[in-house]
Design a protein around this motif. Structure first.
Motif, mmCIF file in Angstrom:
data_model
loop_
_atom_site.group_PDB
_atom_site.id
_atom_site.type_symbol
_atom_site.label_atom_id
_atom_site.label_comp_id
_atom_site.label_asym_id
_atom_site.label_seq_id
_atom_site.Cartn_x
_atom_site.Cartn_y
_atom_site.Cartn_z
ATOM 1 N N UNK A 31 0.859 -1.193 0.000
ATOM 2 C CA UNK A 31 0.000 0.000 0.000
ATOM 3 C C UNK A 31 0.891 1.238 0.000
ATOM 4 N N UNK A 32 1.838 1.263 -0.902
ATOM 5 C CA UNK A 32 2.790 2.362 -1.054
ATOM 6 C C UNK A 32 2.966 2.580 -2.550
ATOM 7 N N UNK A 33 2.767 3.782 -2.988
ATOM 8 C CA UNK A 33 2.831 4.069 -4.418
ATOM 9 C C UNK A 33 4.043 4.936 -4.743
ATOM 10 N N UNK A 34 4.582 4.731 -5.935
ATOM 11 C CA UNK A 34 5.657 5.578 -6.440
ATOM 12 C C UNK A 34 5.026 6.578 -7.402
ATOM 13 N N UNK A 35 5.241 7.845 -7.137
ATOM 14 C CA UNK A 35 4.692 8.909 -7.977
ATOM 15 C C UNK A 35 5.778 9.694 -8.705
ATOM 16 N N UNK A 36 7.001 9.659 -8.200
ATOM 17 C CA UNK A 36 8.101 10.429 -8.773
ATOM 18 C C UNK A 36 8.902 9.515 -9.696
ATOM 19 N N UNK A 37 8.800 9.752 -10.989
ATOM 20 C CA UNK A 37 9.461 8.896 -11.970
ATOM 21 C C UNK A 37 10.822 9.438 -12.397
ATOM 22 N N UNK A 38 11.311 10.489 -11.721
ATOM 23 C CA UNK A 38 12.594 11.092 -12.073
ATOM 24 C C UNK A 38 13.685 10.766 -11.072
ATOM 25 N N UNK A 39 13.409 9.921 -10.097
ATOM 26 C CA UNK A 39 14.376 9.618 -9.039
ATOM 27 C C UNK A 39 14.846 8.168 -9.117
ATOM 28 N N UNK A 40 15.994 7.930 -8.517
ATOM 29 C CA UNK A 40 16.468 6.574 -8.290
ATOM 30 C C UNK A 40 15.843 6.060 -7.007
ATOM 31 N N UNK A 41 15.535 4.770 -6.966
ATOM 32 C CA UNK A 41 14.985 4.121 -5.783
ATOM 33 C C UNK A 41 15.824 2.906 -5.455
ATOM 34 N N UNK A 42 15.936 2.616 -4.164
ATOM 35 C CA UNK A 42 16.583 1.378 -3.732
ATOM 36 C C UNK A 42 15.495 0.461 -3.183
ATOM 37 N N UNK A 43 15.464 -0.766 -3.668
ATOM 38 C CA UNK A 43 14.483 -1.729 -3.210
ATOM 39 C C UNK A 43 15.207 -2.955 -2.673
ATOM 40 N N UNK A 44 14.678 -3.510 -1.581
ATOM 41 C CA UNK A 44 15.244 -4.714 -0.994
ATOM 42 C C UNK A 44 14.089 -5.598 -0.552
ATOM 43 N N UNK A 45 14.124 -6.852 -0.969
ATOM 44 C CA UNK A 45 13.147 -7.851 -0.543
ATOM 45 C C UNK A 45 13.895 -8.952 0.182
ATOM 46 N N UNK A 46 13.415 -9.278 1.371
ATOM 47 C CA UNK A 46 14.034 -10.303 2.192
ATOM 48 C C UNK A 46 13.038 -11.442 2.387
ATOM 49 N N UNK A 47 13.406 -12.626 1.904
ATOM 50 C CA UNK A 47 12.566 -13.814 2.021
ATOM 51 C C UNK A 47 13.190 -14.759 3.051
ATOM 52 N N UNK A 48 12.440 -15.106 4.077
ATOM 53 C CA UNK A 48 12.837 -16.118 5.063
ATOM 54 C C UNK A 48 11.604 -16.985 5.290
ATOM 55 N N UNK A 49 11.375 -17.887 4.343
ATOM 56 C CA UNK A 49 10.111 -18.599 4.270
ATOM 57 C C UNK A 49 9.888 -19.610 5.389
ATOM 58 N N UNK A 50 10.924 -19.946 6.154
ATOM 59 C CA UNK A 50 10.718 -20.862 7.282
ATOM 60 C C UNK A 50 10.399 -20.117 8.580
ATOM 61 N N UNK A 51 10.253 -18.801 8.507
ATOM 62 C CA UNK A 51 9.887 -17.979 9.670
ATOM 63 C C UNK A 51 8.484 -18.356 10.137
ATOM 64 N N UNK A 86 6.438 -16.585 12.211
ATOM 65 C CA UNK A 86 5.542 -15.435 12.132
ATOM 66 C C UNK A 86 5.331 -15.134 10.652
ATOM 67 N N UNK A 87 4.156 -15.441 10.135
ATOM 68 C CA UNK A 87 3.937 -15.411 8.688
ATOM 69 C C UNK A 87 4.166 -14.032 8.075
ATOM 70 N N UNK A 88 3.928 -12.937 8.794
ATOM 71 C CA UNK A 88 4.149 -11.607 8.220
ATOM 72 C C UNK A 88 5.625 -11.229 8.198
ATOM 73 N N UNK A 89 6.471 -11.985 8.894
ATOM 74 C CA UNK A 89 7.913 -11.755 8.846
ATOM 75 C C UNK A 89 8.601 -12.621 7.799
ATOM 76 N N UNK A 90 7.847 -13.459 7.105
ATOM 77 C CA UNK A 90 8.445 -14.330 6.087
ATOM 78 C C UNK A 90 9.039 -13.528 4.939
ATOM 79 N N UNK A 91 8.352 -12.479 4.550
ATOM 80 C CA UNK A 91 8.810 -11.662 3.430
ATOM 81 C C UNK A 91 8.721 -10.199 3.845
ATOM 82 N N UNK A 92 9.847 -9.492 3.742
ATOM 83 C CA UNK A 92 9.885 -8.068 4.084
ATOM 84 C C UNK A 92 10.312 -7.281 2.863
ATOM 85 N N UNK A 93 9.773 -6.078 2.760
ATOM 86 C CA UNK A 93 10.069 -5.196 1.637
ATOM 87 C C UNK A 93 10.517 -3.841 2.170
#
Length: 171
Positions: free
Chosen positions: A89-109, A111-118
């Motif tokens: 529930x986060x939108x990107x509106x500025x198409x002129x900038x650089x962004x850093x994205x990181x996704x962390x998958x720990x599927x054996x966690x 706590x189901x909401x901690x399995x994947x972090x963005x």
């Protein structure tokens, strides 16, 4: 800032996906990260980073950007693993900038909401308009190819720049 990062790579959105096969990989833990910059204002279901082994969604994991048609063209962040996707529930509106994205998958966690972090620009994204991170399974299926600029075997290549892609397998 729309300046290019040294040694960034431009992907044309039609046929440029970089892949690397790996015969040994973690079945539960992967971190994917990169810097990205748009070359088009309306990316529609474009993969940035992926991990997969086939054309079926159930055998792939990755980070996508998706055009949000309900609000006139902002871009949603989309996480995917084992046939399940969650839209931040986060939108990107500025198409002129650089962004850093990181996704962390720990599927054996457990706590189901901690399995994947963005993370976007170092900020943890906690709200998802379509929350299915708890349904992303407990291990990766048939993961043998890392991809940059799209999800291997699934098409949907990225149109834009990517710099400093990182895959940490088993971390």
């Amino acid at each position: 800032n729309s300046e290019l990062i040294a040694r960034s790579v431009m992907f044309n959105g039609s046929d440029t996906i970089m892949t690397k096969s790996n015969s040994s990989h973690s079945s539960t833990e992967v971190v994917m990260a990169c810097w990205f910059h748009f070359t088009s204002r309306t990316p529609v279901n474009q993969g940035i980073l992926g991990l997969g082994g086939g054309t079926s969604g159930s055998t792939n994991a990755g980070v996508w950007l998706s055009n949000n048609s309900t609000d006139g063209g902002t871009t949603d962040l989309y996480l995917y693993a084992n046939g399940q996707g969650s839209i931040a529930a986060h939108h990107i509106n500025d198409y002129n900038s650089w962004y850093h994205i990181l996704a962390s998958y720990k599927l054996d966690e457990t706590n189901t909401l901690d399995r994947v972090k963005l993370f976007l620009n170092g900020e943890l994204i906690n709200l998802f308009s379509d929350e299915r991170r708890g349904s992303m399974g407990t291990s990766f299926n048939n993961t043998s190819t890392y991809s940059i600029g799209g999800l291997f075997g699934s098409g949907n290549p990225w149109a834009g720049y990517i710099a400093q892609p990182v895959f940490l397998d088993g971390k």
